[in-house]
Write an enzyme that holds these catalytic residues in place. Structure first.
Site, PDB file in Angstrom:
ATOM      1  CD  GLU A 176      -3.064  -0.916   2.207  1.00  0.00           C
ATOM      2  OE1 GLU A 176      -2.926  -0.052   3.094  1.00  0.00           O
ATOM      3  OE2 GLU A 176      -4.066  -1.630   2.116  1.00  0.00           O
ATOM      4  CD  GLU A 364      -3.619  -5.771   4.015  1.00  0.00           C
ATOM      5  OE1 GLU A 364      -4.366  -4.857   4.440  1.00  0.00           O
ATOM      6  OE2 GLU A 364      -2.381  -5.724   4.086  1.00  0.00           O
TER       7      GLU A 364
HETATM    8  C1  BGC Z   1      -2.723  -2.428   5.941  1.00  0.00           C
HETATM    9  C2  BGC Z   1      -2.678  -3.196   7.245  1.00  0.00           C
HETATM   10  C3  BGC Z   1      -3.729  -2.648   8.188  1.00  0.00           C
HETATM   11  C4  BGC Z   1      -5.093  -2.875   7.575  1.00  0.00           C
HETATM   12  C5  BGC Z   1      -6.259  -2.388   8.418  1.00  0.00           C
HETATM   13  C6  BGC Z   1      -4.105  -2.083   5.474  1.00  0.00           C
HETATM   14  O1  BGC Z   1      -4.133  -0.749   5.158  1.00  0.00           O
HETATM   15  O2  BGC Z   1      -1.971  -3.064   4.966  1.00  0.00           O
HETATM   16  O3  BGC Z   1      -1.391  -3.117   7.754  1.00  0.00           O
HETATM   17  O4  BGC Z   1      -3.661  -3.193   9.455  1.00  0.00           O
HETATM   18  O5  BGC Z   1      -5.155  -2.206   6.332  1.00  0.00           O
HETATM   19  O6  BGC Z   1      -6.197  -1.029   8.634  1.00  0.00           O
END
Ligand code: BGC
Length: 452
Positions: A176, A364
């Site tokens: 990111e 994610e």
């Molecule tokens: C990131 C994580 C973070 C998650 C939730 C993403 O932006 O890669 O490190 O914990 O979102 O905020």
């Protein structure tokens, strides 16, 4: 009716195909702890969290989930949950305490142990080379604003490739870029706490060059590796169907969704909509254009929510602001983000529309909710529903021909959520941070059943 998914479809992993990668994602700083063990140097997050008022409740990542000492237990959990792929990141200052120079063998040994343990358990390791924890020694030299970082980073990537590439087949160069440059170098709300365009613009350009340099180093040393990079994205809608809000939404889309992926795909920086971004030209040197693009094997997209954007005369540079979800009477997670499953569908379609992208993996997706332990159990129906409804949208995009080939939940265990400290709990597994006891949540059991 574009957002509607068929509620009668019961999710099964077979619906996604045999070549679909199921996984769970983590990041070194958020789980490892042991921030100065065995020769590790400080990272910008170790320094930042020591300053007052930067992190909610004054929390710090010094112990986190103690993954450094408990990795076998946690990888066992990945296996128990039937999750075939485990994504984790490498702490740069564990390998190179000063960011450059001498390698800390204990750091290499540690990641070798993690990788080898994954493999003996039948869990495939997926490495992110950089997930935001820059060595403090490099920040002291200007961090991402210093162009020398391209060399520092590719050296680090090379060391990772040489030491781990014989066993690790799946790599993501950085996590990111829009978030760590935006929050860390423009808004000052993440480490290292820098602000303003004069920090942000050089950081953006040096990050783009570094992603490409890192990817090339990987490709050279591990020619057969499956190489990607992950990008945050949010579905953006204008506050109202009025030209000024529609234009504001376009500008927000540039910053939130387009700024990094487009140069990397060879399209250059999307500067037409936001004139302040044109200042980036000052940092671009002759020959850079060729070093800003890379043909990634896959693009990781990371989506959590959507944003509603309205015109705002008073917001410098972009003339746009987000309408907070709290003011919109919608369902919220513990991060105060709107629960809006169609967002992931729209993002898959958006990234799929770039002809240069060969393959997408959702690296994610997940949600924080206020979980409670009752009689030794954690029932978290909201998280299960969040994951199910988002997966239905992924399936819908896939069935429409979108080239999505994987889905990783954020995250394995509750952990250190950056500026929010330990309050938001995103895990499939609950952690009692006093005792480090782990309890698989009902959502974890549901995911295990799906993958079983
Ligand atoms: C990131 C994580 C973070 C998650 C939730 C993403 O932006 O890669 O490190 O914990 O979102 O905020």
């Amino acid at each position: 009716m574009m957002d509607v998914v068929n509620p009668d479809i019961v999710l099964t992993k077979q619906l996604f195909g045999d070549d679909f990668a199921w996984g769970v994602s983590t990041a070194a700083l958020q789980i490892e702890g042991s921030c100065d063990a065995d020769g590790k140097g400080p990272s910008i997050w170790d320094t930042f969290t020591r300053k007052r008022g930067r992190v909610l409740n004054g929390h710090n990542p010094t112990i986190a989930c103690d993954f450094y000492n408990r990795y076998t237990e946690d990888i066992d959990l990945v296996k128990t949950l039937n999750i075939p792929n485990f994504r984790f990141s490498i702490s740069w200052s564990r390998i190179l305490p000063n960011g450059t120079g001498e390698v800390n063998q204990a750091g290499i040994d540690y990641y070798n142990n993690v990788i080898n343990y994954c493999l003996t358990q039948g869990v495939e390791p997926w490495i992110t080379i950089y997930h935001w924890d820059l060595p403090q020694a490099l920040e002291d030299k200007g961090g991402w604003t210093n162009r020398d970082i391209v060399g520092w980073f590719s050296n680090f990537a090379e060391i990772c490739a040489k030491n781990f590439g014989d066993r690790v087949k799946n790599w993501m160069v950085m996590n990111e870029p829009a978030v760590f440059t935006g929050a860390g170098y423009f808004l000052g709300i993440h480490a290292p706490g820098r602000r303003g365009l004069r920090n942000f613009l050089p950081a953006v350009h040096h990050v783009v060059l570094s992603i490409v340099a890192g990817a090339r180093a990987l490709r050279k040393i591990c020619p057969g590796a499956h190489i990607g990079n992950t990008f945050s994205c949010s579905h953006i809608e204008p506050y109202a169907d009025k030209p000024r809000h529609i234009d504001a939404a376009k500008r927000a889309d540039v910053l939130i969704n387009r700024l990094f992926i487009e140069p990397i795909l060879g399209l250059g920086y999307p500067t037409e909509e936001i004139s302040a971004l044109k200042g980036i030209d000052k940092y671009i040197q002759p020959g850079d254009a060729a070093d800003m693009r890379f043909d990634f094997d896959f693009i990781g997209i990371q989506n959590y929510t959507r944003e509603i954007v309205k015109y705002s005369f008073f917001t410098p540079y972009i003339g746009a602001s987000l309408v907070k979800a709290e003011k919109r009477n919608v369902e919220l997670t513990d991060m105060k983000w709107e629960v809006h499953p169609p967002a992931i569908y729209h993002m898959l379609k958006k990234f799929d529309a770039y002809p240069q992208i060969k393959k997408i993996i959702v690296t994610e997706n997940g949600a924080a909710f206020p979980d409670a332990v009752v009689d030794g159990r954690v029932d978290d129906p909201k998280r299960t529903k969040y994951l199910q409804t988002h997966l239905q949208q992924v399936l819908k995009a896939k069935q429409e021909g979108c080239k999505v080939y994987g889905y990783f939940v954020w995250t394995l265990t509750d952990n250190f959520e950056w500026a929010e400290g330990y309050h938001p709990r995103f895990g499939l597994v609950h952690v009692d941070f006093e005792t480090q006891r782990r309890i698989i949540k009902a959502s974890g059991r549901w995911f295990a059943q799906l993958l079983g």
